[in-house]
Design an enzyme around this catalytic site. Structure first.
Site, PDB file in Angstrom:
ATOM      1  N   LYS A  38       0.798  -1.221   0.000  1.00  0.00           N
ATOM      2  CA  LYS A  38       0.000   0.000   0.000  1.00  0.00           C
ATOM      3  C   LYS A  38       0.838   1.283   0.000  1.00  0.00           C
ATOM      4  CE  LYS A  38      -4.447  -1.323   0.290  1.00  0.00           C
ATOM      5  NZ  LYS A  38      -5.541  -0.799  -0.547  1.00  0.00           N
ATOM      6  N   SER A 289       1.112  -9.859  -0.396  1.00  0.00           N
ATOM      7  CA  SER A 289       0.812  -8.428  -0.372  1.00  0.00           C
ATOM      8  C   SER A 289       1.126  -7.725   0.941  1.00  0.00           C
ATOM      9  CB  SER A 289      -0.663  -8.205  -0.727  1.00  0.00           C
ATOM     10  OG  SER A 289      -1.499  -8.877   0.201  1.00  0.00           O
TER      11      SER A 289
END
Length: 319
Positions: A38, A289
């Site tokens: 992110k 991720s």
């Protein structure tokens, strides 16, 4: 972006390759700054804002990883950040976000409630809203994951990606297919939070009444308005995995790969293990991720993993 974000490693495992009969490449975004991909999108978005927009401060809602990414990106620029998160957000993510200097507001049972509360507050305070996934600049920043992967291993023919609201997979799919249009991109959602799965396969965008999954990073009740069309156009398939399959992938990464990943970070591996026979690939990329996991809950994860039925666990690999 190279001077801003980490160039994360691409890991392989001979045992994983043997068990899946594929060459598997793990893109370790759990080793990115703030522990998740992110930071890429948040950094790129803030780089695109005007001085006037930055001066107003930034506000967002997040399941946790976008919060940390935006908080750090804002801190580096000296910008005030206000982050709304669900009350059930893991404490590790909340404290890390505060540690980067952001103001944190906990509200609601899921991302959706936090998002709606953030929008209401934005109207009063005038800060610049930075959406965690439904924003083209955010998607472009996340797409750098794919560009790095293909620089590290040009033979990759398939990329498996976790999906929440769809920002990561949208960016990856567009970026990857701009390099090689023949690359397949497969999304993985938690079966108990499968809004994008429904939108992709049934063409119906619905807001789920409730989401409950150990993969809180992809626990989104409603997919993005901007991400859905991109996913329908660029993504080759969307599959789902159970809670036990996600937990099994987390435990596998921890026990055999010596790597701590959160539920969302393990979703792509869970998708490969549970759907391996249906994934036609010789060189398969798997997006790990994020790794922001509350270690105190590892016992719960192990218990979930133990529930995996033998017939679904036969593809379990040792990294």
């Amino acid at each position: 972006m190279d001077h801003v974000v980490h160039h994360t490693p691409l890991r392989t495992s001979a045992t994983t390759n043997q068990r899946t009969e594929k060459n598997v490449y793990f893109k370790m975004e759990n080793q990115q700054k703030t522990g998740a991909f992110k930071f890429r999108g948040a950094s790129y978005k803030l780089m695109r804002l005007t001085e006037e927009e930055l001066a107003c401060g930034v506000i967002t809602a997040s399941a946790g990883n976008h919060a940390q990414g935006l908080a750090l990106a804002a801190h580096k620029l000296g910008v005030k950040a206000t982050i709304y998160m669900a009350e059930a957000t893991p404490e590790a993510k909340v404290e890390a976000t505060r540690g980067y200097g952001a103001q944190v507001v906990l509200t609601g049972e899921s991302f959706q409630e936090a998002y709606e509360a953030a929008l209401e507050h934005q109207k009063k305070c005038g800060a610049t809203f930075v959406h965690p996934f439904d924003d083209y600049d955010i998607m472009a920043g996340q797409g750098t994951v794919a560009l790095e992967m293909l620089e590290q291993e040009s033979r990759i023919d398939t990329i498996i990606v976790p999906i929440g609201g769809g920002g990561l997979i949208s960016g990856i799919a567009v970026a990857a297919k701009s390099v090689n249009p023949d690359i397949k991109v497969i999304g993985v959602q938690a079966a108990s939070a499968a809004a994008m799965y429904t939108a992709y396969h049934k063409g119906v965008v619905e807001k789920l009444d409730k989401v409950s999954t150990i993969a809180e990073g992809i626990a989104v009740k409603q997919p993005g308005e901007k991400t859905v069309p991109l996913i329908r156009h660029y993504v080759d398939d969307v599959i789902t995995v159970s809670e036990a399959e996600i937990a099994n992938a987390m435990v596998t990464m921890l026990q055999r790969g010596k790597t701590l990943v959160e539920g969302a970070g393990a979703a792509a591996l869970a998708g490969l293990l549970s759907h391996n026979d249906q994934i036609d690939s010789r060189h398969c990329g798997v997006i790990v991720s994020g790794g922001n996991f509350d270690i105190g809950k590892i016992g719960d994860v192990q218990s979930l993993a133990n529930q995996l039925k033998p017939e679904r666990s036969r593809n379990t690999v040792v990294l």
